[in-house]
Design a protein around this motif. Sequence first.
Motif, PDB file in Angstrom:
ATOM      1  N   MET A   1       0.818  -1.210   0.000  1.00  0.00           N
ATOM      2  CA  MET A   1       0.000   0.000   0.000  1.00  0.00           C
ATOM      3  C   MET A   1       0.857   1.268   0.000  1.00  0.00           C
TER       4      MET A   1
ATOM      5  N   LEU B   1       4.862   1.391 -11.310  1.00  0.00           N
ATOM      6  CA  LEU B   1       4.061   0.398 -10.593  1.00  0.00           C
ATOM      7  C   LEU B   1       2.633   0.900 -10.427  1.00  0.00           C
ATOM      8  N   ASN B   2       1.727  -0.033 -10.178  1.00  0.00           N
ATOM      9  CA  ASN B   2       0.381   0.321  -9.726  1.00  0.00           C
ATOM     10  C   ASN B   2       0.073  -0.531  -8.500  1.00  0.00           C
ATOM     11  N   ARG B   3      -1.085  -0.300  -7.897  1.00  0.00           N
ATOM     12  CA  ARG B   3      -1.404  -0.984  -6.645  1.00  0.00           C
ATOM     13  C   ARG B   3      -1.368  -2.498  -6.769  1.00  0.00           C
ATOM     14  N   GLU B   4      -1.726  -3.002  -7.948  1.00  0.00           N
ATOM     15  CA  GLU B   4      -1.820  -4.456  -8.108  1.00  0.00           C
ATOM     16  C   GLU B   4      -0.468  -5.108  -8.418  1.00  0.00           C
TER      17      GLU B   4
ATOM     18  N   MET C   1       5.622   4.931  -6.213  1.00  0.00           N
ATOM     19  CA  MET C   1       5.441   3.916  -7.253  1.00  0.00           C
ATOM     20  C   MET C   1       6.580   3.937  -8.269  1.00  0.00           C
TER      21      MET C   1
END
Lengths: 236, 103
Positions: free
Chosen positions: A50, A60-63, A54
Amino acid sequence: MNKFDQAPVRKLLAVFAHPDDESFICGGTLAKYASEGVDITLVSATRGEMGRRMGNPPYLNRETMAAAREMELRQACASLGIRHLIFLNIRDKTVEFTDADRLTARIEDLIHQVDPDVVLTFHETLGGHPDHCAIGKATTAALRGTGHRGALYFITFGDAMERPERFGFTRGDITKVDVHAHLEAKLAAFRAHRCQTEIDEWVWLPDQEAMTRFGRHEYFMKGNREAAARLRHDLF
Amino acid sequence: MMTITRPQVEAELLKFVGADAYIHSEATSFVFVRNFKIKLTHAYIAGEGPFRAALRFDGHGWLRMEALTHYEVDGNSRLLLAGYDDRGRMNVALHLGKEPFAE
């Protein structure tokens, strides 16, 4: 065989919350003891999935973040000489909401398995982040619960504990470890946590220049009687 | 992640309309929700960048977000929208999937 060869391997168990806690807060100390042959086990409660940083520019993304940060932590462990890495698979930012008894029991199991001479974790109220405080509280309870003889220390930030009296502690409460010979490993670990450190330009300056940002010492608060009985410049 | 172009994202959003969807949504460090299951009835995107998005669901629900800058359809056909600042920090995220996201 001489006496040194016969000495039992010293073991250190570090129980933290996020990938990068080990490098940013006490990477020099971990590198120092690893270089002396200490067998280090690092437990990370979460994968830091979390986090807000990024990469810079962001890639990057959250997933995708959990897998990326796991890989970065594995690389940081290699830089520091940490041999064993365990994730507790708790979601970042939710450690304080997981069942505390169950979390404590999991850490008790790890203490039995590792049989550490030294345990590092966060102080349960001074840890600075709710996940830090929660994992620190569970680890402290676990060590007490097992009745294990390991020395407990709480990691501290920067050189705040150079003057412990400001926080209501005395010098006798603090262990001050000289890490100046291990700053290259610490810098490599910072760089391994690429998505978190790309935003900090100093990390990517030439090595000698970047290392001037690191203090010569890292500081630990003594957390139990076993720690209190030890020297002021050595965790073991 | 690619920078948002409104027609593309609008088309991707429409693929989720009329069915159940799982939502991940967050705003800076203050709040996140994960795996809200909704029946999506309308989806909108507005603005010239950064963009605003809104979902209508279950006959009475609203979810509105702003500051969105990037998007991606990942390998699992999930639509990931995010808003980054100029140093790569994520301010907001809005993800839609047909299946639950990893807990």
